[in-house]
Design an enzyme around this catalytic site. Sequence first.
Site, PDB file in Angstrom:
ATOM      1  N   ASP A   1       4.515  -5.659 -31.110  1.00 48.09           N
ATOM      2  CA  ASP A   1       3.658  -6.550 -30.321  1.00 48.09           C
ATOM      3  C   ASP A   1       3.747  -8.009 -30.771  1.00 48.09           C
ATOM      4  O   ASP A   1       4.139  -8.306 -31.908  1.00 48.09           O
ATOM      5  CB  ASP A   1       2.195  -6.120 -30.477  1.00 48.09           C
ATOM      6  CG  ASP A   1       1.880  -4.842 -29.720  1.00 48.09           C
ATOM      7  OD1 ASP A   1       2.816  -4.169 -29.253  1.00 48.09           O
ATOM      8  OD2 ASP A   1       0.680  -4.515 -29.612  1.00 48.09           O
TER       9      ASP A   1
ATOM     10  N   HIS B   1       4.421  -4.877 -35.386  1.00 46.03           N
ATOM     11  CA  HIS B   1       4.433  -6.244 -34.859  1.00 46.03           C
ATOM     12  C   HIS B   1       5.704  -6.984 -35.271  1.00 46.03           C
ATOM     13  O   HIS B   1       6.192  -6.794 -36.384  1.00 46.03           O
ATOM     14  CB  HIS B   1       3.218  -7.035 -35.375  1.00 46.03           C
ATOM     15  CG  HIS B   1       1.915  -6.536 -34.849  1.00 46.03           C
ATOM     16  ND1 HIS B   1       1.265  -5.458 -35.402  1.00 46.03           N
ATOM     17  CD2 HIS B   1       1.142  -6.959 -33.817  1.00 46.03           C
ATOM     18  CE1 HIS B   1       0.143  -5.245 -34.730  1.00 46.03           C
ATOM     19  NE2 HIS B   1       0.042  -6.133 -33.761  1.00 46.03           N
TER      20      HIS B   1
HETATM   21 ZN   LIG Z   1      -1.289  -8.266 -29.993  1.00 44.84          ZN
END
Ligand SMILES: [Zn+2]
Length: 229
Positions: free
Chosen positions: A36, A194
Amino acid sequence: MKKIAMMTVILLAISFEVSAEKSGESKVRKVALTFDDGPSPIYTPKVLDILKKNDVKVTFFVLGKCVKLFPDVLRRTYAEGHLIGNHTYHHKRMTTISPKEMEMEIRDAEKKIKEVICDGNPNCDFEPPKFMRPPYGAKNAKVKETVKSMGYKLVVWNTSSDDGYIINHKLGFYKIVETIFGAKRRYEEIVLMHDSGGNRTYDVQALPYVIKEYKKRDYQFVTVDEFYK
Ligand SMILES: [Zn+2]
């Protein structure tokens, strides 16, 4: 006696096999790694290098504002066969904004993704995949309704790497691997990681080990669309 016991074990094993097949239970273990908050000019290329080396495809939930800043990184991500998901334009918590704003956040990111991938080509038929991850995983009935009304699938995760906490507390990159593999295993896993939104060195360092450990457990790497067919 020994023979009978052995036969019983074999028969039991066969009947278990049959009933598992009958119930339609898939024996294939699948994992969708998801990243992400990118694209990032620092971490995303490193993640892409590792994925390429290991022949693994993943899903990137990108932010419209980062796509605008780092279009080349998104183009490379797409060119290398990964799935591009929508993580909104600005990373606002969807539960705190109106449905109209939610729509704008998703639509603006979608437009930006399309614009960057198509790169001025008038014959481009690329349409951004309709998978959306709400920032912070924050969702309620209104969020779900809005996302659905736009034709999107709302995708969260069932396995967390806890990367944010681990990075903030400087627990070492391997703690990410331990966290993922300390969790209960499922046949279908969606793992949250991430590639931007802070220092993601740990995510990059952990990735080869995460891939190795899933391979060891016979998981197939898939992108999230596989779970919504
Ligand atoms: Zn996020």
